[in-house]
Design a protein around this motif. Sequence first.
Motif, PDB file in Angstrom:
ATOM      1  N   ARG A  83       0.186 -28.216  -8.335  1.00  8.58           N
ATOM      2  CA  ARG A  83      -0.120 -29.628  -8.604  1.00  8.58           C
ATOM      3  C   ARG A  83      -1.598 -29.950  -8.359  1.00  8.58           C
ATOM      4  N   ALA A  84      -2.452 -29.056  -8.811  1.00  6.82           N
ATOM      5  CA  ALA A  84      -3.896 -29.222  -8.637  1.00  6.82           C
ATOM      6  C   ALA A  84      -4.449 -30.253  -9.607  1.00  6.82           C
ATOM      7  N   ASP A  85      -5.520 -30.897  -9.196  1.00  2.90           N
ATOM      8  CA  ASP A  85      -6.222 -31.864 -10.026  1.00  2.90           C
ATOM      9  C   ASP A  85      -7.363 -31.237 -10.809  1.00  2.90           C
ATOM     10  N   VAL A  86      -7.892 -30.115 -10.308  1.00  2.00           N
ATOM     11  CA  VAL A  86      -9.175 -29.630 -10.825  1.00  2.00           C
ATOM     12  C   VAL A  86      -9.255 -28.115 -10.708  1.00  2.00           C
ATOM     13  N   LEU A  87      -9.898 -27.508 -11.702  1.00  2.00           N
ATOM     14  CA  LEU A  87     -10.242 -26.086 -11.684  1.00  2.00           C
ATOM     15  C   LEU A  87     -11.754 -25.965 -11.808  1.00  2.00           C
ATOM     16  N   ARG A  88     -12.356 -25.281 -10.858  1.00  2.00           N
ATOM     17  CA  ARG A  88     -13.792 -24.981 -10.945  1.00  2.00           C
ATOM     18  C   ARG A  88     -13.949 -23.632 -11.641  1.00  2.00           C
ATOM     19  N   VAL A  89     -14.678 -23.628 -12.741  1.00  6.03           N
ATOM     20  CA  VAL A  89     -14.881 -22.427 -13.554  1.00  6.03           C
ATOM     21  C   VAL A  89     -16.261 -21.866 -13.217  1.00  6.03           C
ATOM     22  N   SER A  90     -16.279 -20.712 -12.547  1.00  4.74           N
ATOM     23  CA  SER A  90     -17.516 -20.163 -11.987  1.00  4.74           C
ATOM     24  C   SER A  90     -18.127 -19.113 -12.909  1.00  4.74           C
ATOM     25  N   THR A  91     -19.232 -19.479 -13.529  1.00  2.53           N
ATOM     26  CA  THR A  91     -19.984 -18.562 -14.386  1.00  2.53           C
ATOM     27  C   THR A  91     -21.180 -18.035 -13.600  1.00  2.53           C
ATOM     28  N   TYR A  92     -21.048 -16.812 -13.086  1.00  2.00           N
ATOM     29  CA  TYR A  92     -22.180 -16.182 -12.401  1.00  2.00           C
ATOM     30  C   TYR A  92     -23.318 -15.981 -13.396  1.00  2.00           C
ATOM     31  N   VAL A  93     -24.536 -16.124 -12.909  1.00  2.00           N
ATOM     32  CA  VAL A  93     -25.708 -15.934 -13.767  1.00  2.00           C
ATOM     33  C   VAL A  93     -26.155 -14.477 -13.728  1.00  2.00           C
ATOM     34  N   GLN A  94     -26.342 -13.955 -12.535  1.00  5.02           N
ATOM     35  CA  GLN A  94     -26.684 -12.548 -12.344  1.00  5.02           C
ATOM     36  C   GLN A  94     -25.404 -11.764 -11.984  1.00  5.02           C
ATOM     37  N   GLU A  95     -25.572 -10.596 -11.382  1.00  2.00           N
ATOM     38  CA  GLU A  95     -24.444  -9.760 -10.943  1.00  2.00           C
ATOM     39  C   GLU A  95     -23.497  -9.402 -12.091  1.00  2.00           C
ATOM     40  N   GLY A  96     -24.075  -9.091 -13.238  1.00  2.00           N
ATOM     41  CA  GLY A  96     -23.254  -8.719 -14.382  1.00  2.00           C
ATOM     42  C   GLY A  96     -22.691  -9.905 -15.138  1.00  2.00           C
ATOM     43  N   GLY A  97     -23.212 -11.086 -14.867  1.00  2.00           N
ATOM     44  CA  GLY A  97     -22.705 -12.304 -15.480  1.00  2.00           C
ATOM     45  C   GLY A  97     -23.500 -12.769 -16.687  1.00  2.00           C
ATOM     46  N   TYR A  98     -23.740 -14.071 -16.757  1.00  2.00           N
ATOM     47  CA  TYR A  98     -24.264 -14.744 -17.944  1.00  2.00           C
ATOM     48  C   TYR A  98     -25.479 -14.066 -18.557  1.00  2.00           C
ATOM     49  N   GLN A  99     -26.425 -13.640 -17.731  1.00  4.00           N
ATOM     50  CA  GLN A  99     -27.670 -13.114 -18.291  1.00  4.00           C
ATOM     51  C   GLN A  99     -27.449 -11.841 -19.113  1.00  4.00           C
ATOM     52  N   THR A 100     -26.326 -11.144 -18.899  1.00  2.00           N
ATOM     53  CA  THR A 100     -26.055  -9.918 -19.649  1.00  2.00           C
ATOM     54  C   THR A 100     -25.546 -10.198 -21.054  1.00  2.00           C
ATOM     55  N   ASP A 101     -24.905 -11.352 -21.256  1.00  2.69           N
ATOM     56  CA  ASP A 101     -24.317 -11.681 -22.559  1.00  2.69           C
ATOM     57  C   ASP A 101     -24.031 -13.180 -22.607  1.00  2.69           C
ATOM     58  N   PRO A 102     -25.054 -14.006 -22.839  1.00  2.06           N
ATOM     59  CA  PRO A 102     -24.879 -15.455 -22.784  1.00  2.06           C
ATOM     60  C   PRO A 102     -23.755 -15.981 -23.678  1.00  2.06           C
ATOM     61  N   GLN A 103     -23.646 -15.458 -24.875  1.00  4.70           N
ATOM     62  CA  GLN A 103     -22.618 -15.960 -25.787  1.00  4.70           C
ATOM     63  C   GLN A 103     -21.216 -15.685 -25.247  1.00  4.70           C
ATOM     64  N   ARG A 104     -21.018 -14.460 -24.753  1.00  5.04           N
ATOM     65  CA  ARG A 104     -19.700 -14.096 -24.228  1.00  5.04           C
ATOM     66  C   ARG A 104     -19.307 -14.977 -23.047  1.00  5.04           C
ATOM     67  N   PHE A 105     -20.223 -15.178 -22.100  1.00 11.98           N
ATOM     68  CA  PHE A 105     -19.865 -15.924 -20.900  1.00 11.98           C
ATOM     69  C   PHE A 105     -19.774 -17.426 -21.148  1.00 11.98           C
ATOM     70  N   THR A 106     -20.504 -17.923 -22.130  1.00 10.84           N
ATOM     71  CA  THR A 106     -20.315 -19.322 -22.534  1.00 10.84           C
ATOM     72  C   THR A 106     -18.937 -19.504 -23.147  1.00 10.84           C
ATOM     73  N   SER A 107     -18.544 -18.589 -24.024  1.00 10.41           N
ATOM     74  CA  SER A 107     -17.221 -18.672 -24.652  1.00 10.41           C
ATOM     75  C   SER A 107     -16.111 -18.550 -23.616  1.00 10.41           C
ATOM     76  N   LEU A 108     -16.307 -17.668 -22.636  1.00  8.20           N
ATOM     77  CA  LEU A 108     -15.302 -17.484 -21.598  1.00  8.20           C
ATOM     78  C   LEU A 108     -15.158 -18.750 -20.751  1.00  8.20           C
ATOM     79  N   ALA A 109     -16.280 -19.347 -20.389  1.00  4.83           N
ATOM     80  CA  ALA A 109     -16.232 -20.604 -19.630  1.00  4.83           C
ATOM     81  C   ALA A 109     -15.509 -21.679 -20.430  1.00  4.83           C
ATOM     82  N   GLN A 110     -15.802 -21.767 -21.701  1.00  2.00           N
ATOM     83  CA  GLN A 110     -15.152 -22.780 -22.532  1.00  2.00           C
ATOM     84  C   GLN A 110     -13.651 -22.530 -22.656  1.00  2.00           C
ATOM     85  N   LYS A 111     -13.258 -21.279 -22.731  1.00  2.86           N
ATOM     86  CA  LYS A 111     -11.833 -20.949 -22.787  1.00  2.86           C
ATOM     87  C   LYS A 111     -11.109 -21.466 -21.548  1.00  2.86           C
ATOM     88  N   PHE A 112     -11.706 -21.279 -20.374  1.00  2.00           N
ATOM     89  CA  PHE A 112     -11.041 -21.690 -19.138  1.00  2.00           C
ATOM     90  C   PHE A 112     -11.108 -23.206 -18.941  1.00  2.00           C
TER      91      PHE A 112
END
Length: 335
Positions: A83-112
Amino acid sequence: MRQRKALLVASALGVVIALQTPAGAKPLATPVSENGQLKVCGKQLCNQQGQPIQLRGMSTHGTQWYAKCVTDGSMDALAGDWRADVLRVSTYVQEGGYQTDPQRFTSLAQKFVDGAHKRGMYAVIDWHMLDPGDPNFNFERAKTFFTAMAKKYKDNPGVLYEIANEPSATSWSRIKSYAEKIIPIIRAQDPDAVVLVGTRAWSSLGVSEGADEKDVVNSPVNASNIMYTFHFYAASHKTEYLDALNRASDKLPIFVTEFGTQDYAGEGANDFAQSQRYIDLMKRKKISWTNWNYSDDNRSGAVFKTGTCNGTNWTGTGVLKEAGVWIRERVRSDS
């Protein structure tokens, strides 16, 4: 714009709820359908009627590692069983995250984010910068990411934008400067959504670097409809941190976008007694929160038992670690 958002989301949620509700039954209320477009009123997070509210929910782990834990089944459990009100969707920038593939991680964030909205939950869009600790280092990446996200969600009241997860080893003036550059970029697309601003020293309001909330109180960000973030880990962050949260929330709008019942690394034994002191304070002052984290990482701070995300069972307490059982109850009942 706000009225248009409310109408659009009501229409979209009506479709989802209608599909899930038996014919003739009264549609189930959801956090977004009940509260609509959020706004900051004074030092509180308020709903579209101007009433102070508290959101409670969970944060994903880094989507580069634990996307498998954010499924239709797990989000159904979060919205229905927890019965949660909110989901925080965490897109890491470094550590293998957004900077490696901006399009992929933007799409993934939008999916969640879309998954949270489908279930009537709010979504915090978390730009999870950690190292380097100066958010200005990633400004151009942040500009691209938030432009894309704000364009997509400009007509949806179910989003909040967290623009810098945990600044560290940098001054409040540098963090403030970043905020005053990135907020107008979001506002150009989405003028109504609440923006969450990270604070000094891993979003501790400066406490972890020997300071306190006075920097922010004396020199607030020049923007409206914003809140400041505070993070704590109860086994490490004792009275000094709790007192800072208490003082700061008397003067500033605060959102606790990350906390754990363990040490600052999300590891080790749970300190439920200290955690409850924070929960009680946040309940009393209607401070919204998301717990770290909704995954099956091996650390004690991940709520699911290791291996859960490879399966299909997400509901009840049998799939949860000790911290997961405890925090699920607080999301459900706020007791």
